[in-house]
Design an enzyme around this catalytic site. Structure first.
Site, PDB file in Angstrom:
ATOM      1  N   GLU A  42       1.647  -0.528  -4.955  1.00 29.73           N
ATOM      2  CA  GLU A  42       0.696   0.530  -5.293  1.00 29.73           C
ATOM      3  C   GLU A  42       1.513   1.804  -5.450  1.00 29.73           C
ATOM      4  O   GLU A  42       1.900   2.440  -4.471  1.00 29.73           O
ATOM      5  CB  GLU A  42      -0.357   0.717  -4.196  1.00 29.73           C
ATOM      6  CG  GLU A  42      -1.455   1.666  -4.670  1.00 29.73           C
ATOM      7  CD  GLU A  42      -2.117   2.491  -3.586  1.00 29.73           C
ATOM      8  OE1 GLU A  42      -3.176   3.072  -3.839  1.00 29.73           O
ATOM      9  OE2 GLU A  42      -1.555   2.610  -2.472  1.00 29.73           O
ATOM     10  N   ASP A 102       0.826  -1.204   0.000  1.00 29.53           N
ATOM     11  CA  ASP A 102       0.000   0.000   0.000  1.00 29.53           C
ATOM     12  C   ASP A 102       0.867   1.263   0.000  1.00 29.53           C
ATOM     13  O   ASP A 102       1.879   1.321   0.707  1.00 29.53           O
ATOM     14  CB  ASP A 102      -0.882  -0.012   1.260  1.00 29.53           C
ATOM     15  CG  ASP A 102      -1.865   1.141   1.282  1.00 29.53           C
ATOM     16  OD1 ASP A 102      -2.787   1.144   0.458  1.00 29.53           O
ATOM     17  OD2 ASP A 102      -1.688   2.060   2.116  1.00 29.53           O
TER      18      ASP A 102
HETATM   19  C1  NOJ Z   1      -4.348   3.172  -0.921  1.00 30.59           C
HETATM   20  C2  NOJ Z   1      -5.521   2.296  -0.652  1.00 30.59           C
HETATM   21  O1  NOJ Z   1      -5.889   1.628  -1.829  1.00 30.59           O
HETATM   22  C3  NOJ Z   1      -6.606   3.204  -0.126  1.00 30.59           C
HETATM   23  O2  NOJ Z   1      -7.835   2.533  -0.027  1.00 30.59           O
HETATM   24  C4  NOJ Z   1      -6.155   3.758   1.199  1.00 30.59           C
HETATM   25  O3  NOJ Z   1      -7.129   4.687   1.662  1.00 30.59           O
HETATM   26  C5  NOJ Z   1      -4.811   4.489   1.077  1.00 30.59           C
HETATM   27  N1  NOJ Z   1      -3.851   3.735   0.301  1.00 30.59           N
HETATM   28  C6  NOJ Z   1      -4.211   4.731   2.447  1.00 30.59           C
HETATM   29  O4  NOJ Z   1      -3.815   3.534   3.041  1.00 30.59           O
END
Ligand code: NOJ
Length: 550
Positions: A267, A213
């Site tokens: 991500e 993440d």
């Molecule tokens: C990316 C995640 O996909 C999202 O849902 C989240 O709110 C943020 N990162 C913070 O962790």
């Protein structure tokens, strides 16, 4: 059905990966919240769909201030979802069906209820407990001004002031997201060691991969400067800093210490394809989400440009690109593609945007065949295969997403793409919860979803579900789809056409039907052809003669 022509160790280079948002997937115990009992029971559905892997968004103990991305304990499952033993069973049952599991690790921040942050608040300024986070005195008289004016990804500021035991104002702490998500300090050795241990914890339980993440945000400039107007590469104080790469090299070493392939999927939201590709060098992550493609408007030139720059950047590091049309953060494609502005940006989301869902559905079908024909793994977010639209009329009192609240209510937030899945029947809860459920689904499902249930779509050969199943089935049976080379055949302002060996994908994004290139037969098309021609907003996969190699 895994691809037979690909060595198993390279499964991640062309897998079809299904994203499960457990809270909204299937509710086994009838409390209105999806859980691991529900997920286990529905694994045969995913096997029938033909996916190779699951990515499960966070299932850990969490106060749910940000849908589980505020983790209180990375080694415990939230009681609303089940137990650690059930998580192990999900991983094992899925594997027995030929499906690997990727778990979501959130390294940038923890929940404010995490033991480390509670200890930090209880400890004194300058203590080792506080050194794991970004505690800092304020500036100005009495330290009333926050240390920087960095803006949160969720709107608003990134610092919250603490209160000392005697009630006086104390230090500030950094949170790039909500105040309930304090940022970790990645120059602290405890933070580094803890995450290596979390990776091993999940790999030891059979996880085939880790989704990372907010992967480009972990490292901060310790001098805490303000964000410059146009920061050069690596010069932003909290995005894409060069020090990140050593962190992921350490993670890759852990993944590579297992005899079978364990993968890292980042991500990484970065506009610059070259900087993006740096995360995919051979000793770092295996793949990362390609959001550039997802955010592009439904327009041939824009998509072509994204595909070309993506392929070029990935070729430079030997990593396969990923293709993503949706996830739990963005407006669902059926809605997005039915609008005047078919691109995606968080900043542009507004209530009441006019939408033509029939048009959007038609384009979303074509987009799925486009994405599935491109080289590399293909991600499908739960409900995308049913063509669910964004739910844009949720009653204000049920909204939960901090993005909505922190924008002062201007941003509709992400609840509309997280509504519980419809499985069967003609009224809520549409089989999401069992018949003896004690609670309604945690977000209400629209009254008109009866035709969008798995049951209804299974019975309808023209449904989105049939298209997705067919796309996955054909893709798995065609050695030249998935990983491998792509050659453009031609593109006009309205048409994209490329060959993957003896399969050609043609997408008509224009207003008029077009002729198809020479082919022996049609493998799949997103709409019926019109007298052999490809209608508007339609994609087709064709069997063609293999390209001549000179
Ligand atoms: C990316 C995640 O996909 C999202 O849902 C989240 O709110 C943020 N990162 C913070 O962790």
């Amino acid at each position: 059905m895994p691809q037979q022509h690909r060595p198993d160790a390279l499964w991640w280079r062309d897998a079809v990966i299904y994203q499960v948002y457990p809270r909204s997937f299937a509710d086994g115990d009838g409390d209105g919240t999806g859980d691991l009992t529900g997920l286990r029971a529905r694994l045969p559905y995913l096997a029938g769909l033909g996916v190779d892997a699951l990515w499960v968004t966070p299932w850990y103990a969490s106060p749910m201030a940000d849908g589980g991305y505020d983790v209180a304990d990375y080694r415990r499952i939230d009681p609303a979802f089940g137990t650690l033993e059930q998580a192990e069973q999900v991983i094992a049952d899925a594997r027995a069906l030929g499906i690997r599991t990727i778990v979501d690790v959130v390294p940038n921040h923890v929940s404010d209820q995490h033991a480390w942050f509670r200890a930090a608040l209880a400890a004194a300024p300058g203590s080792p407990e506080r050194a794991r986070f970004w505690f800092h005195p304020g500036t100005g008289p009495n330290g009333d001004t926050m240390p920087t004016h960095w803006r949160s990804d969720f709107a608003g500021s990134t610092w919250t002031r603490t209160t000392e035991p005697d009630g006086t104002p104390g230090e500030w702490y950094l949170h790039l997201f909500t105040p309930q998500q304090p940022d970790l300090n990645w120059s602290n050795p405890d933070v580094v060691a803890e995450h290596l241990d979390i990776l091993r914890f999940w790999f030891d339980r059979g996880a085939a991969g880790i989704r990372i993440d907010s992967a480009a945000l972990l490292v901060k400039d310790p001098a805490l400067p303000e964000v410059p107007l146009n920061p050069g590469p690596g010069a932003h104080p909290h995005v894409d800093r060069d020090e990140l790469h050593d962190i992921y090299r350490g993670w890759r070493a852990v993944a590579d210490s297992y005899p079978d392939t364990r993968v890292l999927v980042g991500e990484v939201w970065l506009a610059d394809p070259e900087r993006f590709a740096r995360f995919l060098r051979p000793d770092e992550m295996h793949t990362a989400f390609n959001f550039d493609f997802m955010a592009r408007p439904w327009q041939a030139a824009a998509l072509r440009e994204s595909i070309d720059s993506t392929l070029a950047a990935h070729a430079s590091v030997g990593a396969p690109p990923t293709w993503v049309l949706s996830n739990h953060d963005v407006t669902r494609p059926v809605t997005r593609y039915g609008r005047a502005d078919t691109g995606f940006s968080f900043a542009a989301k507004r209530f009441g945007t006019p939408t033509d869902l029939d048009l959007g559905r038609r384009r979303a079908r074509a987009a799925a065949l486009l994405a599935a024909a491109l080289p590399g793994p293909w991600y499908v977010y739960q409900g995308e295969e049913l063509g669910l639209p964004e739910v844009e009329d949720l009653p204000p009192e049920v909204l939960q997403d901090p993005m909505h609240f922190r924008s002062g209510g201007a941003d509709p937030g992400r609840d509309g793409c997280r509504v519980p899945l419809p499985w069967s029947g003609t009224a809520a809860p549409y089989g999401f919860s069992p018949p003896d459920a004690t609670h309604e689904p945690w977000l209400p499902q629209p009254a008109d979803w009866g035709a969008l249930t798995v049951e209804a779509e299974e019975a309808d050969p023209r449904s989105m579900l049939h298209l997705y199943r067919e796309a996955i089935r054909v893709r798995h049976g065609e050695p030249s789809l998935g990983d491998g080379p792509l050659s453009w055949l031609w593109s006009s302002p309205d048409v994209l056409a490329f060959a993957r060996g003896d399969v050609t994908c043609v997408v008509n994004l224009g207003a008029a039907a077009v002729e198809l290139p020479p082919h022996t037969h049609v493998l799949l098309s997103s709409e019926p052809l019109e007298s052999g021609r490809l209608p508007r907003d339609t994609a087709a996969w064709l069997r063609t003669a293999p390209p001549v190699v000179v």
